[in-house]
Design a protein around this motif. Structure first.
Motif, PDB file in Angstrom:
ATOM      1  N   LEU A 103       0.813  -1.246  -0.047  1.00 43.19           N
ATOM      2  CA  LEU A 103       0.047  -0.057  -0.140  1.00 43.19           C
ATOM      3  C   LEU A 103       0.964   1.161   0.052  1.00 43.19           C
ATOM      4  O   LEU A 103       1.763   1.322   0.879  1.00 43.19           O
ATOM      5  N   ASP A 104       0.667   2.322  -0.753  1.00 41.02           N
ATOM      6  CA  ASP A 104       1.191   3.645  -0.792  1.00 41.02           C
ATOM      7  C   ASP A 104      -0.006   4.585  -0.556  1.00 41.02           C
ATOM      8  O   ASP A 104      -1.278   4.213  -1.202  1.00 41.02           O
ATOM      9  N   GLY A 105       0.136   5.422   0.216  1.00 41.23           N
ATOM     10  CA  GLY A 105      -1.034   6.535   0.536  1.00 41.23           C
ATOM     11  C   GLY A 105      -0.776   7.492   1.815  1.00 41.23           C
ATOM     12  O   GLY A 105       0.467   7.375   2.354  1.00 41.23           O
ATOM     13  N   THR A 106      -1.930   7.812   2.276  1.00 44.01           N
ATOM     14  CA  THR A 106      -1.868   8.450   3.785  1.00 44.01           C
ATOM     15  C   THR A 106      -2.981   7.924   4.520  1.00 44.01           C
ATOM     16  O   THR A 106      -4.033   7.487   4.132  1.00 44.01           O
ATOM     17  N   ILE A 107      -2.675   8.369   5.811  1.00 39.68           N
ATOM     18  CA  ILE A 107      -3.678   8.079   6.988  1.00 39.68           C
ATOM     19  C   ILE A 107      -3.907   9.445   7.396  1.00 39.68           C
ATOM     20  O   ILE A 107      -3.201   9.977   8.134  1.00 39.68           O
ATOM     21  N   HIS A 108      -5.282  10.048   7.179  1.00 37.61           N
ATOM     22  CA  HIS A 108      -5.569  11.258   7.892  1.00 37.61           C
ATOM     23  C   HIS A 108      -6.268  11.063   9.265  1.00 37.61           C
ATOM     24  O   HIS A 108      -7.229  10.271   9.437  1.00 37.61           O
ATOM     25  N   TRP A 123      -8.489  21.266  18.251  1.00 35.05           N
ATOM     26  CA  TRP A 123      -8.623  20.071  17.488  1.00 35.05           C
ATOM     27  C   TRP A 123      -7.105  19.927  16.871  1.00 35.05           C
ATOM     28  O   TRP A 123      -6.426  20.701  16.542  1.00 35.05           O
ATOM     29  N   THR A 124      -6.958  18.663  16.496  1.00 37.07           N
ATOM     30  CA  THR A 124      -5.541  18.400  16.063  1.00 37.07           C
ATOM     31  C   THR A 124      -5.694  17.245  14.613  1.00 37.07           C
ATOM     32  O   THR A 124      -6.554  16.630  14.607  1.00 37.07           O
ATOM     33  N   LEU A 125      -4.819  17.593  13.755  1.00 32.81           N
ATOM     34  CA  LEU A 125      -4.739  16.929  12.698  1.00 32.81           C
ATOM     35  C   LEU A 125      -3.458  16.455  12.365  1.00 32.81           C
ATOM     36  O   LEU A 125      -2.404  16.853  12.625  1.00 32.81           O
ATOM     37  N   THR A 126      -3.245  15.010  12.097  1.00 32.19           N
ATOM     38  CA  THR A 126      -1.903  14.317  11.639  1.00 32.19           C
ATOM     39  C   THR A 126      -2.128  13.557  10.425  1.00 32.19           C
ATOM     40  O   THR A 126      -3.176  12.948  10.235  1.00 32.19           O
ATOM     41  N   VAL A 127      -1.263  13.693   9.685  1.00 30.69           N
ATOM     42  CA  VAL A 127      -1.336  13.049   8.257  1.00 30.69           C
ATOM     43  C   VAL A 127      -0.043  12.142   8.396  1.00 30.69           C
ATOM     44  O   VAL A 127       1.104  12.641   8.290  1.00 30.69           O
ATOM     45  N   SER A 133       3.625   0.040   2.134  1.00 24.28           N
ATOM     46  CA  SER A 133       2.984  -0.475   3.756  1.00 24.28           C
ATOM     47  C   SER A 133       3.802  -0.136   4.849  1.00 24.28           C
ATOM     48  O   SER A 133       3.231  -0.744   5.886  1.00 24.28           O
ATOM     49  N   LYS A 134       4.528   0.615   4.855  1.00 26.78           N
ATOM     50  CA  LYS A 134       5.340   1.271   6.046  1.00 26.78           C
ATOM     51  C   LYS A 134       5.224   2.691   6.330  1.00 26.78           C
ATOM     52  O   LYS A 134       5.372   3.595   5.403  1.00 26.78           O
ATOM     53  N   PRO A 135       5.037   3.099   7.554  1.00 30.14           N
ATOM     54  CA  PRO A 135       4.905   4.569   7.816  1.00 30.14           C
ATOM     55  C   PRO A 135       6.300   5.265   7.238  1.00 30.14           C
ATOM     56  O   PRO A 135       7.250   4.741   7.732  1.00 30.14           O
TER      57      PRO A 135
END
Length: 659
Positions: A103-108, A123-127, A133-135
């Motif tokens: 997997l390639d992409g992002t986790i919001h 409020w906090t946001l992390t991307v 498949s690895k952070p």
């Protein structure tokens, strides 16, 4: 009653839902939550809520949502978590019924806080980026604080990826306006920029933009006009200016034109800033399609509110009907056939025709400006910026181009009144319109003698044509041929159409005598108005003759019809034929045998349209009256029958019969 509501809700049974759930009609998955059933049957969430969407796949892209939080009496309350995983999936190998993928992409991950349905708290946001498949470090982080749904205090967004860093730091005041120093580092079209802004409670005071690598300055703008106005308000030196209550988006605009650098300098930074802020208002519409909350705001700019003299509205109310009258008048004159047909004969008329169209165009320009003034657009945008040089096209000098006899001609128009500055805008528009109308009216005075002369020629020619066509219709109606000469013999006149003696006599009287005389008078008349009047008389006579034609056909038949109306039949005991008896012989003899022939003779002597119509109608009134009396059987009718026997004068008979 309201204070009892929480008690009543808690007295109800709290139910639990587990199963399929749809966020916005298209994002489906499984949800678990507790709720109360309201009197109307609706579910009111109360307690924990969790939702995991189905994996959504389109081509090689997959997506999944996870949402959890707490409802309190139908409103979001406390901590909520929104997590979105967006990946591109690649398959490495397949072993039997198993497939290995990367997997390639992002986790919001968005962590939000609510109080009674309103954004409240930090409020906090992390991307988190994911590669194979690895952070992958570093994390992108952001934080934003809210009070009662409005942003406040410090704002931070940090995405330190090496090839395209994105960093934003700034703050909001207690009302949610951009405030204080804002610093942005971003990449646009592979070029790194550094931008610094200074706000004061939503008003943009300075903007500096430069290339990050070379430190080359692109813009360095001080909004001195804004600072001056803020000072004027603070010192209470300006009554036509105030702080506006309306809130606006990221673009700060005090009425600057689109090409003004104070607008263009903001564009790229505003685009980046809005994209970042959208992370907190869910521009995708998925998270916040849920019930029980109000969408949070993410920062506003502010504008001055401009107060214009009340007299402007009064002037506009006066000006609109003036322009309506001018536009109608100019258009009517321009569409006059005499002007359009003759403008190539005289250059003054060609110029005047073009001038009328120009006048309508100028009125349209003024209308557009007034529409903007009345729309409220300039309540929060400095009008002087839009009309710094006045109104385009209303500078009082125009080159009027027109064509005359195949060549192009240019004449200059110059007005004393013009709109070349923003000062007293509406008043100057009013003066311009009045001056324009005065100029065009003065030129009309110059060309009107020529126009009137041509108009009279045109109307007389039209009158001639109408009379000739009407005469043709008259001849066709009576004798069937417009080409027959009126003084032909009776036999020739009746050769195309079988008309009775009365129709023929009336036709000959009017065509040989009355119309001939009036036509000669019409042709010999030099005075324009008198000639038109005489032409109208001729047309009226012709129309009257055509109107009475079918009635003239029937009049000779009336005597025979009346004869039958006054006959009664009784059985004859000796012969098969009934006995005929004349009733009301006095009325019949005097009405049908004396008065009717007399009225027909009077009809033959008429010489005007009015008299012709009146005499014909009188005959038919007599006919109707005699038929009415023939059927009557009362004492009054019998007395009239006895009395009228002694009368021989047509007028006395007419009076007795009441016609």
């Amino acid at each position: 009653m309201l204070t009892l509501l929480p008690v009543l809700l808690h007295a109800q049974e709290l139910k639990t839902f587990r199963g399929k759930y749809s966020l916005n009609g298209s994002t489906t998955g499984n949800a678990t939550y507790t709720y109360y059933v309201m009197p109307d049957g609706e579910h009111q969430p109360h307690g924990r809520f969790s939702f995991t969407s189905d994996v959504m796949q389109q081509d090689d892209q997959i997506r999944q949502l996870n949402i959890s939080g707490t409802y309190r009496r139908g409103n979001k309350s406390g901590d909520w978590s929104y997590e979105t995983s967006n990946f591109v999936i690649k398959f490495k190998r397949i072993t039997g019924t198993s497939a290995e993928s990367i997997l390639d992409g992002t986790i919001h991950k968005l962590r939000a806080k609510y109080n009674d349905g309103l954004a409240d708290g930090r409020w906090t946001l992390t991307v988190q980026r994911v590669k194979e498949s690895k952070p992958v470090p570093p994390l992108s982080t952001a934080s934003m604080s809210f009070v009662n749904g409005n942003p406040t205090d410090k704002f931070i967004f940090n995405d330190p990826v090496s090839h395209a860093p994105l960093q934003i730091e700034g703050g909001f005041d207690k009302k949610g306006y951009f405030d204080g120093q804002w610093k942005m580092i971003y990449t646009h079209d592979d070029v790194k920029y550094e931008e610094n802004r200074e706000y004061l409670s939503g008003f943009l005071l300075t903007l500096a933009l430069k290339h990050r690598d070379t430190q080359e300055t692109i813009y360095s703008i001080s909004f001195d006009d804004v600072k001056f106005k803020l000072d004027q308000i603070a010192q209470k030196h300006e009554n036509a200016l105030g702080y506006g209550d309306r809130k606006f988006g990221v673009l700060f605009n005090d009425g600057y034109t689109e090409s003004d650098e104070k607008i263009t300098a903001q564009q790229t930074g505003n685009h980046v800033l809005q994209l970042v802020l959208n992370n907190f208002i869910d521009s995708s519409g998925i998270y916040f399609s849920m019930p029980g909350f109000t969408r949070p705001e993410t920062g506003f700019t502010r504008r001055f509110q401009y107060i214009y003299p009340e007299k402007e509205n009064e002037l506009i109310e006066i000006l609109n009907p003036i322009m309506d009258r001018m536009e109608h008048q100019y258009d009517s004159i321009w569409n006059e056939p005499v002007l359009r047909l003759n403008q190539q004969r005289y250059d003054t008329l060609a110029y005047y025709s073009t001038l009328l169209r120009l006048g309508i165009e100028k009125i349209d320009v003024v209308r557009e400006v007034l529409a903007e003034v009345e729309s409220g657009k300039f309540d929060y945008e400095f009008r002087d910026n839009f009309y710094r040089l006045g109104v385009l096209g209303l500078d009082g000098i125009d080159s009027v181009k027109f064509s005359h006899r195949g060549r192009s001609v240019v004449w200059m128009l110059e007005l004393n009144d013009k709109v070349v500055s923003p000062d007293s805008l509406v008043l100057n528009l009013y003066r311009y319109i009045i001056g324009l109308d005065a100029y065009i009216s003065k030129y009309y005075d110059l060309v009107s003698p020529r126009l009137n002369e041509l108009l009279q020629e045109s109307r007389l020619a039209k009158s001639d044509e109408t009379i000739i066509k009407s005469l043709d219709t008259l001849f066709i109606t009576y004798i069937g041929d417009p080409l027959l000469v009126y003084n032909e013999s009776d036999e020739v006149l009746r050769s195309k159409k079988d008309i009775n003696d009365l129709q023929l006599e009336i036709f000959k009287r009017y065509t040989r005598n009355i119309l001939q005389r009036k036509m000669q008078e019409y042709v010999d008349t030099q005075d324009y108005n008198l000639r038109l009047t005489r032409g109208t008389v001729i047309l009226d006579i012709i129309h009257a003759l055509i109107e009475v034609y079918p009635k003239l056909e029937r009049i000779p038949q009336l005597e025979g019809e009346l004869d039958k109306a006054f006959i009664r039949y009784t059985p004859n005991p000796f012969f098969p034929r009934d006995l005929e008896t004349r009733v009301k012989t006095g009325i019949y003899n005097k009405g049908a045998e004396v008065l009717l022939p007399n009225m027909i003779e009077e009809l033959k002597k008429t010489s005007t349209a009015e008299d012709l119509r009146d005499k014909v109608e009188a005959i038919f009134r007599l006919d109707a009256r005699l038929r009415e009396l023939a059927e009557a059987d009362d004492q009054e009718t019998n007395r009239l029958n006895a009395r009228i026997r002694r009368e021989n004068q047509p007028e006395r008979i007419r009076r007795l019969l009441g016609v």
